[in-house]
Design a protein around this motif. Structure first.
Motif, short mmCIF file in Angstrom:
data_model
loop_
_atom_site.label_atom_id
_atom_site.label_comp_id
_atom_site.label_asym_id
_atom_site.label_seq_id
_atom_site.Cartn_x
_atom_site.Cartn_y
_atom_site.Cartn_z
N LYS A 6 46.58 36.47 41.69
CA LYS A 6 47.42 37.27 40.78
C LYS A 6 47.35 36.68 39.38
CE LYS A 6 50.61 38.70 44.35
NZ LYS A 6 51.71 38.09 45.10
N LEU A 7 47.44 35.35 39.31
CA LEU A 7 47.41 34.68 38.02
C LEU A 7 46.08 34.96 37.30
CD1 LEU A 7 48.83 32.59 36.10
CD2 LEU A 7 47.33 30.89 37.14
N ALA A 8 45.00 34.85 38.05
CA ALA A 8 43.68 35.09 37.45
C ALA A 8 43.61 36.51 36.88
CB ALA A 8 42.58 34.87 38.48
N ARG A 9 44.22 37.43 37.60
CA ARG A 9 44.20 38.83 37.14
C ARG A 9 45.08 38.98 35.90
NH1 ARG A 9 44.29 41.44 42.93
NH2 ARG A 9 42.05 41.74 43.18
N ILE A 10 46.26 38.33 35.93
CA ILE A 10 47.17 38.40 34.78
C ILE A 10 46.50 37.83 33.54
CG2 ILE A 10 49.34 37.49 33.84
CD1 ILE A 10 50.37 37.63 36.80
N LYS A 11 45.71 36.74 33.79
CA LYS A 11 45.00 36.13 32.67
C LYS A 11 43.97 37.09 32.05
CE LYS A 11 43.03 32.10 33.36
NZ LYS A 11 42.44 31.06 34.24
N GLY A 12 43.71 38.18 32.75
CA GLY A 12 42.81 39.19 32.21
C GLY A 12 41.35 38.95 32.56
N LEU A 13 41.11 38.10 33.56
CA LEU A 13 39.71 37.89 33.98
C LEU A 13 39.19 39.19 34.62
CD1 LEU A 13 39.89 34.37 35.64
CD2 LEU A 13 39.01 34.98 33.40
N SER A 14 37.90 39.39 34.47
CA SER A 14 37.33 40.61 35.03
C SER A 14 37.41 40.55 36.56
CB SER A 14 35.88 40.78 34.59
OG SER A 14 35.06 39.94 35.35
N GLU A 15 37.49 41.70 37.15
CA GLU A 15 37.64 41.80 38.61
C GLU A 15 36.47 41.11 39.32
OE1 GLU A 15 40.42 42.73 39.65
OE2 GLU A 15 40.06 42.90 41.80
N THR A 16 35.27 41.23 38.75
CA THR A 16 34.09 40.60 39.35
C THR A 16 34.28 39.09 39.44
OG1 THR A 16 32.93 42.23 38.02
CG2 THR A 16 31.57 40.68 39.26
N VAL A 17 34.73 38.49 38.34
CA VAL A 17 34.93 37.04 38.33
C VAL A 17 36.02 36.65 39.32
CG1 VAL A 17 35.63 35.06 36.94
CG2 VAL A 17 34.16 36.82 35.95
#
Lengths: 274, 305
Positions: free
Chosen positions: B205-216
């Protein structure tokens, strides 16, 4: 909740019926050789006859009849090996989990060791030293099973023994043996049942593999693994001899696995990772 | 780290000792193991000589010491059929097995892991069901039969690939598929279920919140963590490959240690079989030790516990 997997259940019941009523169902004797009828294809191919619905092998033996009798071996070995191997695993799991201490350490070390070494190797060794036979095969396959049963059952018992009803039984003065038999055992039976179902496929494949490798029930008793092995050299001119028994193995294993998955989701979803 | 390695090594040696003991005991279950070790045309003198050299005229514990002593000196007996030291036979065949096992593992990684990820991402829809069906079939199909089916389709009917024996790259295709299918199915199921767990976790969730691309997020953050259960089960996989190789090499007439094991069984070559089992155990333990060390190197929690 998933619905009942009725197709797998139907297949399992059919194979069970084949095994039980083999003498009534088999159109021919599974061992009788009719050399003039050897290597006939299944009836729907050119040259096949309805006398041998699934064709004949290199000795002119009826494949359908051998398949029907072979179901007996697969299911009998599965039943015995799961009783012995599963039973030993269940006992060790309960004893190790409930008693704890040094006994637990030693037993669990043994379980770890059993996981490290492929039991099939020891099964092959047993077949050479003790000779091929039902007893050897059951011992060999039990070796393959007990450790995974013991490990999972022990995990369950560790959680169970903290529960109040166990403490209560202790206070009431129940002996250790009595607690294990009447309070712990009934509570791990669901898990045990799921494990048994999930392992039927493992046992059937192990039995077939050992038969294929010449370490199963000795010929001429028809077993599915042996039938595949006998047909192997004939794959170019008589594919049905090796391919048909393999379909039977895959179908049975597939059915019991699907049924096992369903039963697990029903009775003990925590085992999902397996 | 040094202490960890020593501890693991000792642990492995204890296990090896247990295997040797089991092999020793099994050889003596049915009476005098000499009867299992001599060819049928052996004379009474051969028999006495072998009894002497193996110390079989002594009590059981001396016999065991002689057995272990010989083993430590690299003498695990002589093959009845090929009349050569079993150890030499094993090591002359070992390279042929070691050239197919890595390909089977690679197949399982390249096919099984991505399929597992895709299945987890498409949980419940057609893609997931399709991948699930393939995995269920892969687990239910006995590999000795799969090998024969592959030979029938690709060698006999289509004539595309050779049906056996060692040779150029085209000789590897069918044995590698046969050996790797079960592992591929296992990897797929395991990756799928652990991906499902990881996808729910906070750091994703954090990685997504950080705005990382879905692939990463999926292929880097999630997959790395989803690989942990796969790593913890490698011991089981190694064992599976070693036994799978027996069947695969038998079907494809591949001259590796698996085929050697099969030959030892069908010719009742007891000294060869006992040597093969002990040497395979050493092999399995060494691989396990190596992976353990690697694992501890990657994850410090392991070596401290």
């Amino acid at each position: 909740m998933q619905r009942l997997p009725w197709i797998p259940i139907l297949i399992i019941l059919t194979i069970f019926a084949m095994a039980i009523f083999a003498p009534l169902l088999a159109p021919h004797d599974p061992i009788d050789q009719t050399l003039k009828d050897k290597l006939l294809p299944p009836f729907w191919f050119e040259g096949g006859s309805t006398k041998y619905i699934l064709g004949t092998d290199a000795f002119g033996r009826d494949i359908l009849s051998r398949l029907i009798y072979g179901a007996r071996v697969s299911l009998l070995v599965a039943l015995l090996a799961l009783t012995v191997g599963g039973g030993v695993g269940l006992t060790i799991g309960i004893v190790a989990g409930y008693l704890g201490g040094t006994i637990e350490t030693i037993l669990m070390r043994l379980v770890d060791a059993a996981f490290t070494f492929p039991a099939i190797l020891f099964a092959l060794l047993l077949s050479v030293t003790l000779g091929q036979g039902l007893g050897t095969l059951v011992i060999a396959i039990s070796l393959l099973l007990w450790a995974s049963f013991a490990r999972i059952i022990r995990g369950e018992v560790l959680a169970l023994k903290q529960r109040d009803f166990v403490a209560l039984a202790k206070v009431r003065g129940c002996s250790t043996l009595r607690i294990m038999a009447t309070h712990i055992l009934p509570n791990v039976l669901n898990t045990f049942l799921v494990l048994v179902t999930l392992n039927i496929g493992v046992v059937i494949i192990a039995e077939a593999s050992l038969s294929f490798l010449g370490a199963g029930i000795p010929p001429p008793t028809p077993t599915w693994g042996l039938m595949v092995s006998e047909g192997r050299g004939r794959i170019a001119d008589a594919w049905w001899v090796a391919l048909i028994p393999g379909i039977a193995i895959t179908l049975l294993v597939l059915s019991v696995n699907l049924f096992g998955d369903w039963l697990r989701d029903r009775l003990d979803p925590r085992l999902r990772q397996l | 780290m040094g202490r960890f390695i020593v501890r693991r090594l000792l642990h492995g040696l204890v296990l090896l000792f247990m295997v040797a003991t089991v092999v020793f005991v099994l050889g003596r279950l049915t009476g005098n193991p000499v009867d299992l070790m001599l060819p049928e045309d052996a004379t009474a003198e051969d028999r006495t000589r072998l009894i002497k050299s193996l110390g079989l005229d002594g009590p059981m514990h001396t016999q065991f010491l002689v057995f272990i002593g010989n083993a430590l000196q690299g003498d695990l007996g002589t093959s009845i059929r090929m009349r050569q030291p079993a150890v030499d036979l094993f090591f002359s065949r070992l390279p042929n097995t070691l050239v197919i096992i890595p390909w089977a593992i690679l197949l399982a990684m390249v096919v099984g892991i991505p399929l597992g990820v895709v299945a987890a991402l498409n949980r419940g829809n057609m893609l997931d069901r399709g991948a699930g069906t393939i995995a269920v079939l892969g687990i239910a199909t006995p590999n000795f039969w799969l090998g024969i089916v592959l030979i029938f389709v690709f060698s006999v009917e289509l004539g595309w690939l050779p049906s056996g024996r060692m040779g150029g790259p085209e000789h590897y295709v069918l044995p590698v598929i046969t050996l790797g299918t079960f592992l591929t199915a296992g990897f797929m199921r395991l990756t799928r279920s652990s991906m499902l767990d990881v996808l729910e976790s906070e750091f994703v969730k954090l990685a997504r919140i950080k705005g990382l691309s879905e692939t990463v997020v999926i292929w880097k953050h999630c997959l790395r963590n989803a690989m942990i259960p796969l790593l913890t089960l490698w011991g089981v996989f190694v064992g599976n490959l070693i036994t799978g190789a027996i069947v695969t090499e038998t079907v494809f007439a591949w001259p590796g240690v698996g085929r050697l094991t099969y030959e030892a069984v069908i010719y009742r070559d007891f000294p060869l079989l006992q040597a093969v089992i002990i040497l395979k155990s050493i092999l399995i333990l060494s691989i396990n030790l190596l992976v353990d060390i690697l694992y501890a190197y990657v994850d410090p929690r392991i070596r401290l516990s």
